[in-house]
Design a protein around this motif. Sequence first.
Motif, PDB file in Angstrom:
ATOM      1  N   ALA A   1       5.082  72.455 -14.723  1.00 27.76           N
ATOM      2  CA  ALA A   1       5.755  71.196 -15.041  1.00 27.76           C
ATOM      3  C   ALA A   1       5.407  70.754 -16.462  1.00 27.76           C
ATOM      4  CB  ALA A   1       5.364  70.117 -14.028  1.00 27.76           C
ATOM      5  N   ILE A   2       4.155  70.988 -16.872  1.00 31.51           N
ATOM      6  CA  ILE A   2       3.736  70.632 -18.239  1.00 31.51           C
ATOM      7  C   ILE A   2       4.505  71.470 -19.259  1.00 31.51           C
ATOM      8  CG2 ILE A   2       1.789  70.808 -19.863  1.00 31.51           C
ATOM      9  CD1 ILE A   2      -0.035  70.064 -17.412  1.00 31.51           C
ATOM     10  N   PHE A   3       4.573  72.785 -19.009  1.00 30.05           N
ATOM     11  CA  PHE A   3       5.338  73.671 -19.901  1.00 30.05           C
ATOM     12  C   PHE A   3       6.784  73.193 -20.043  1.00 30.05           C
ATOM     13  CE2 PHE A   3       2.270  77.261 -19.222  1.00 30.05           C
ATOM     14  CZ  PHE A   3       2.217  77.738 -20.506  1.00 30.05           C
ATOM     15  N   VAL A   4       7.400  72.904 -18.904  1.00 29.94           N
ATOM     16  CA  VAL A   4       8.821  72.542 -18.907  1.00 29.94           C
ATOM     17  C   VAL A   4       9.043  71.241 -19.666  1.00 29.94           C
ATOM     18  CG1 VAL A   4      10.738  71.778 -17.440  1.00 29.94           C
ATOM     19  CG2 VAL A   4       9.392  73.792 -16.786  1.00 29.94           C
ATOM     20  N   ALA A   5       8.221  70.240 -19.376  1.00 32.93           N
ATOM     21  CA  ALA A   5       8.412  68.933 -20.014  1.00 32.93           C
ATOM     22  C   ALA A   5       8.206  69.039 -21.518  1.00 32.93           C
ATOM     23  CB  ALA A   5       7.454  67.912 -19.402  1.00 32.93           C
ATOM     24  N   GLN A   6       7.190  69.784 -21.906  1.00 33.46           N
ATOM     25  CA  GLN A   6       6.908  69.961 -23.337  1.00 33.46           C
ATOM     26  C   GLN A   6       8.074  70.652 -24.028  1.00 33.46           C
ATOM     27  OE1 GLN A   6       6.595  72.053 -26.609  1.00 33.46           O
ATOM     28  NE2 GLN A   6       5.976  73.339 -24.893  1.00 33.46           N
ATOM     29  N   MET A   7       8.589  71.722 -23.426  1.00 30.30           N
ATOM     30  CA  MET A   7       9.695  72.471 -24.046  1.00 30.30           C
ATOM     31  C   MET A   7      10.937  71.590 -24.173  1.00 30.30           C
ATOM     32  SD  MET A   7      10.071  76.408 -22.873  1.00 30.30           S
ATOM     33  CE  MET A   7       8.707  76.542 -21.760  1.00 30.30           C
ATOM     34  N   ALA A   8      11.225  70.852 -23.109  1.00 27.88           N
ATOM     35  CA  ALA A   8      12.413  69.993 -23.125  1.00 27.88           C
ATOM     36  C   ALA A   8      12.285  68.953 -24.229  1.00 27.88           C
ATOM     37  CB  ALA A   8      12.584  69.313 -21.764  1.00 27.88           C
ATOM     38  N   LYS A   9      11.085  68.377 -24.317  1.00 24.84           N
ATOM     39  CA  LYS A   9      10.867  67.328 -25.316  1.00 24.84           C
ATOM     40  C   LYS A   9      10.975  67.913 -26.722  1.00 24.84           C
ATOM     41  CE  LYS A   9      10.238  63.085 -25.985  1.00 24.84           C
ATOM     42  NZ  LYS A   9      11.422  62.264 -25.669  1.00 24.84           N
ATOM     43  N   SER A  10      10.324  69.049 -26.942  1.00 24.34           N
ATOM     44  CA  SER A  10      10.328  69.656 -28.275  1.00 24.34           C
ATOM     45  C   SER A  10      11.724  70.100 -28.689  1.00 24.34           C
ATOM     46  CB  SER A  10       9.383  70.863 -28.317  1.00 24.34           C
ATOM     47  OG  SER A  10       8.067  70.442 -28.062  1.00 24.34           O
ATOM     48  N   LEU A  11      12.522  70.487 -27.714  1.00 23.15           N
ATOM     49  CA  LEU A  11      13.899  70.893 -28.015  1.00 23.15           C
ATOM     50  C   LEU A  11      14.790  69.682 -28.265  1.00 23.15           C
ATOM     51  CD1 LEU A  11      14.308  73.676 -25.310  1.00 23.15           C
ATOM     52  CD2 LEU A  11      14.577  74.038 -27.784  1.00 23.15           C
ATOM     53  N   GLY A  12      14.271  68.502 -27.970  1.00 19.85           N
ATOM     54  CA  GLY A  12      15.057  67.289 -28.177  1.00 19.85           C
ATOM     55  C   GLY A  12      16.028  66.997 -27.047  1.00 19.85           C
ATOM     56  N   ALA A  13      15.694  67.437 -25.842  1.00 14.44           N
ATOM     57  CA  ALA A  13      16.603  67.190 -24.715  1.00 14.44           C
ATOM     58  C   ALA A  13      16.600  65.712 -24.338  1.00 14.44           C
ATOM     59  CB  ALA A  13      16.183  68.034 -23.506  1.00 14.44           C
ATOM     60  N   ASP A  14      17.791  65.200 -24.092  1.00 16.04           N
ATOM     61  CA  ASP A  14      17.917  63.837 -23.557  1.00 16.04           C
ATOM     62  C   ASP A  14      18.044  63.872 -22.042  1.00 16.04           C
ATOM     63  OD1 ASP A  14      18.222  62.513 -26.188  1.00 16.04           O
ATOM     64  OD2 ASP A  14      20.064  63.716 -26.276  1.00 16.04           O
ATOM     65  N   GLY A  15      18.568  64.977 -21.562  1.00 15.90           N
ATOM     66  CA  GLY A  15      18.784  65.080 -20.120  1.00 15.90           C
ATOM     67  C   GLY A  15      18.480  66.478 -19.626  1.00 15.90           C
ATOM     68  N   ALA A  16      18.261  66.592 -18.335  1.00 14.83           N
ATOM     69  CA  ALA A  16      17.985  67.903 -17.743  1.00 14.83           C
ATOM     70  C   ALA A  16      18.498  67.938 -16.315  1.00 14.83           C
ATOM     71  CB  ALA A  16      16.489  68.196 -17.748  1.00 14.83           C
ATOM     72  N   ILE A  17      18.993  69.116 -15.943  1.00 11.54           N
ATOM     73  CA  ILE A  17      19.249  69.371 -14.527  1.00 11.54           C
ATOM     74  C   ILE A  17      18.177  70.344 -14.063  1.00 11.54           C
ATOM     75  CG2 ILE A  17      20.807  70.481 -12.862  1.00 11.54           C
ATOM     76  CD1 ILE A  17      23.142  69.357 -14.382  1.00 11.54           C
ATOM     77  N   VAL A  18      17.519  70.004 -12.946  1.00  6.33           N
ATOM     78  CA  VAL A  18      16.481  70.871 -12.399  1.00  6.33           C
ATOM     79  C   VAL A  18      16.983  71.411 -11.064  1.00  6.33           C
ATOM     80  CG1 VAL A  18      14.086  71.020 -11.599  1.00  6.33           C
ATOM     81  CG2 VAL A  18      14.686  69.456 -13.466  1.00  6.33           C
ATOM     82  N   THR A  19      16.813  72.713 -10.851  1.00  7.51           N
ATOM     83  CA  THR A  19      17.252  73.275  -9.577  1.00  7.51           C
ATOM     84  C   THR A  19      16.257  74.310  -9.075  1.00  7.51           C
ATOM     85  OG1 THR A  19      19.108  74.272  -8.400  1.00  7.51           O
ATOM     86  CG2 THR A  19      18.824  74.941 -10.690  1.00  7.51           C
ATOM     87  N   GLU A  20      15.979  74.305  -7.780  1.00  9.98           N
ATOM     88  CA  GLU A  20      14.938  75.154  -7.185  1.00  9.98           C
ATOM     89  C   GLU A  20      15.556  76.163  -6.221  1.00  9.98           C
ATOM     90  OE1 GLU A  20      12.408  73.493  -4.119  1.00  9.98           O
ATOM     91  OE2 GLU A  20      13.776  71.856  -3.687  1.00  9.98           O
ATOM     92  N   GLU A  21      15.005  77.379  -6.214  1.00  6.74           N
ATOM     93  CA  GLU A  21      15.423  78.380  -5.245  1.00  6.74           C
ATOM     94  C   GLU A  21      14.469  78.294  -4.060  1.00  6.74           C
ATOM     95  OE1 GLU A  21      15.236  82.512  -6.436  1.00  6.74           O
ATOM     96  OE2 GLU A  21      16.101  83.196  -4.569  1.00  6.74           O
ATOM     97  N   GLY A  22      14.667  77.274  -3.250  1.00 13.49           N
ATOM     98  CA  GLY A  22      13.780  77.185  -2.110  1.00 13.49           C
ATOM     99  C   GLY A  22      13.704  75.795  -1.536  1.00 13.49           C
ATOM    100  N   TYR A  23      12.909  75.688  -0.483  1.00 14.82           N
ATOM    101  CA  TYR A  23      12.605  74.392   0.108  1.00 14.82           C
ATOM    102  C   TYR A  23      11.217  74.518   0.717  1.00 14.82           C
ATOM    103  CZ  TYR A  23      12.887  75.980   4.937  1.00 14.82           C
ATOM    104  OH  TYR A  23      12.638  76.601   6.119  1.00 14.82           O
TER     105      TYR A  23
END
Lengths: 79, 441, 347
Positions: B297-319
Motif C-alpha cells: 500500500a505504501i509503494f502504491v500510494a507513493q507511486m500514485a502521488k509521485s506520478l501526480g495522480a488525482d484519482g485511482a481505480i483499485v481492483t483486487e483478484e480475490g476476496y
Amino acid sequence: MVKEIERAGIPVVQMCNLIPVATTVGANKIVPTISIPYPLGDPLTSKEAQWKLRYHRVGVALDALTEDVKEQTVFKVKI
Amino acid sequence: MRLEIGNFQVKDVVFGEKTMFSNGVLSINKEEAMAFIKEDEHITELDIVIAKPGENTRIVPVKEAAEPRIRPDDRPVFPGVTGDVESAGSGRVHALKGCSVLGVGMHYGSFGDGLIDMGGEGAKYTLFSQLINICIVADTDEEFERFEQQKKNTAIRMATHRFAEYLGTAVKNLEPEEIETFELDPVTKRTEEVNKLPSVVLVMQPQSQMEELGYNDLVYGWDMNKYVPTFMHPNEVLDGALISGSFMPSSSKWSTYDFQNFPTIRELYKEHGKSINFLGVIMSNLNVSLEQKHRSAIFVAQMAKSLGADGAIVTEEGYGNPDADYILCLAALEDVGVKTVGISNECTGRDGASQPLVTLDEKANALVSTGNVSQLIELPPADKVIGELQALARDGLSGGWAYDEILGASVREDGSIIMENNAMFCGDRIPGWSTKTMKEF
Amino acid sequence: MKKAIHYINQFFAGIGGEDTADYKPEIREGLVGPSLALNSMLDAEVTHTVICGDNFMGSNTDEAVEIILGFLEDKEFDIFVAGPAFQAGRYGVACGTICKAVKEKFNVPVITSMNVENPGVEMFKKDMYVFEGGKSAAKLRDDVKVMANFANKILKGEETGSADEEGFFPRGIRAQTWLESGKTAAERGVEMLIKKLNDAPYITELPIPKQDRVPIAEPIKDLSKANIAMVTTGGIVPVDNPDRIQSASATRWGRYDISKDERLEGGVYKTIHAGFDPAAADADPNVIMPIDAMKSYVKEGKIGKLHDYFYSTVGTGTTQAEAARMGREIVEKLKEDNVDGVIMTST
C-alpha cells in the motif's frame, strides 16, 4: 465467534496476523501473529526460533487476558 | 507506447483438414493440434472439444482461459511463458475474437477451478458462455498433486497458453478486419489539453498469495509472490505480459483472457483525453502478512502521488483476506489525497447477512460491487459434460462440496447441481465485465 | 382466494385516542378502518382485523402477544399486515412486535409500514419488511398501496425486487442482482471516479456498514488458577477430519481432546482450511494451534489448567450467522467446564 465468547462474559484474546480484520470484526484484545499460513512459527527459521516466538506471543496473549482495557487494544510483542 | 490489436471475428469453430481461418470460420486440424499439445510430455491424456453458446453443455473443472492470438513479428504472445522474455505492449498482435481456449481437467479439479454452463439458466453466471470455447480436456502426470485440493495445474494451464498461440498462427499473415489502437504518450510528454484533465491511475492487485511458487499469476513469466508493486503500461497487460494463476476461488479469478481484454483498462482508454488523463497502471499484488500488505500500500500510494495522480481505480483478484490489501490500498491513496474508486466482489454469505468485505474503512466511500461469492446456485442437469462433473463435489472446488447435511452433495445423481457462485468460472467478472451488482434485499 | 389478517391500533379502529390506549386486544371478522383500503388493493381477502391499544401492547407486551396469537390459532391466513404506523412510535413498535411474533409462530410473510423517524424502524427492519411510510395518516392510502403491491407479489410467488426498488428499509441482506441497464462494472467504476474527481454526487454500491461492538469482558484476576481454552478458525483437525468440517463456508466445528498430548504432531493433526498454503501447518500444527506453548505454561504454573479440548472450525467464507451460532455452541461447552479465558488463533 470472538464476540460470542466475549458476550458470554469470558475474556478472550484473538491472535491473528490481519489486525484490521480483527478490529473490524470487533475483537477487543488482539495479539499479532506473523502470517496467515503459519501464525506462530516461520518454517524457514529454526525449530528453536519458532518455539521462542510462539512461546513469547502465547505468553503475551495470556497476560492480555488479565489486562483491564477500556477499548480495542493491540498488544505489543517483542519477537 | 503504441499497440495495435488486429481483430478477426470468429463466427464458428470446426475441425477440418487444415488449421486456418476463412470467412469467419476457424478450422482446426485436430490431429496436428493434439500432437502439438502433447509435445509437453506431462500431458498424458488429451481431447479437444468445441463448446458453443446456447448448447446445453456443462464444462468443469475449468482451470484457465486465453484468447487465441499471434504476433506477426514472431515475438511470443505470452513473453516469458510461451517464449523468451521480450517486451510486450507495442507493435501489432492479431486476435481471434469471440472465442477462447479453455484448459479443462479430464478428471481432477482443484480449489480455484470453475464451472461453465454454455446454455440455459446457468449461462448467465459466466462470460464464457458467450464465447466459442475450444476446450483442451487433459490429464497429466502431475501425481504429486493429483489428490491435493490446491493444484498448480501447470501442464494444463501452460497448454492453454501455448495452444492459444498455436491457433493464432491461422491469422498470422492475414489482414485484420478491424484494428484497435492503444496508445499513450509518456507521462511527462503529454499535450497541455490532456495534462489539464484529472490524472488517473489503475491499481491492479493480481493474485500472488501462495508462498510456494507455481500457483500465482505471472508477470513476464515471473511469479508475482516474489514481486513488489511497479508502474506498468496498460498495453503490457492487454498484450500478454500477465497470465493467470491457480489459487483463487474461481468467481474471483482473473483468467488470462481477462488480462488480455481487461475492460476497466479499455474504459479508461475511452475516457483518456476526454474526461481524464490516464497515466497508466500501478501493478500491485496481494499478500499474506499484514506487513507485506502495508508495504505494498505504501509503494502504491507513493507511486500514485509521485506520478501526480488525482484519482485511482483499485481492483483486487480475490476476496477474503485480499480485501485487507484492497481496503488498505484504497485508504492509503485517500490519505495522500488521491480520490479512489474500488471494484471488487463481496462475500455476504449464503444468507446475505454477513459483512461484505473482511475489513472495512470509511475512507473506501466509492465502491463498485460485482457479485456475491457465496450466493447459492441450483441448476438442472446438462445434456453433455466436458471434463468430469464429479470434480465439482469431490475435489474441493471453492464452490462445491461432497457432503452437506441440509443441501446434500453439490452433484446429484441426475446430474443437477447445487453450488456456490464461488465456483462459477470467473463468474464475478471483476476485471470490469460484470453487469451484476449487490443490493439490499 | 388467499386470505390476509390486518393489525391496527385503537385509534385507527375508531375506538378512541390516548384515553383508550389501554384497549385490550380484540379480533373482528371483516374490515375496520384502514382494512377497507387494504382489502380493496390486495389480491386476497382481509378476513379479520386485530385491534389493540398501543399502551396495552407497550405495557403488557407478553400478554398482548399471547392473546393475539391465540386469536390467530384457528384462522387460515397467507399473509399478515400491520399498520401503517406513520410516525406514531408506540404504534410502530406494536406493529413490529406483533409481526415478529406472528412470523415466528405461523411462518407466514409479515409486512408493516412506518415513517423513517419511527423508532420501530431501527428495532424491526432486520426482522421483516418494514416499508417506508409517510409521517401522518394523510399518507394512509399511499402507504397501504405500497404494502399491498408488494404483498401481491409475494402472494403470487413472483420475484420481489431490492429494498430500494420496493421501498422497504434494508434488512441487512445483500445479494447479487443483474442490472437492467446492462452497465458494466468498468463503466460504472470509471463513471463513479469521474464524478468523484469533479465533486459531483455519486452513489457507492457498497455503503460501509456501522460496526457492532461487544462490551469487554472482566479480566482474569489470577492466571495461575485459571482454566484457559484454545479455539481456532484455522481448521486444525485430526487428519481424518472426523467432524467433516468444510474447508470453506464452514457450518461445522469440532473439539479434540489434547489432555494427554504435549504438542500437536504433524501427521496426527493437519489443517483443512482452503484459504492458504497448508504446508507449514501440516508439518507442525502448533504454528496455528500452539498446544506445545500452552502445555509449557501449565507446567511452569503460569496458568492453572489448559481446558481438555481445543475447538476448531474454518473462518473463510463462513457467514456471520453461522460463526455466531458455532460461537454460542462452543461457549456452552466452555461454560460447562468453567473456562475462565480463551485464546483464539485465526489465520
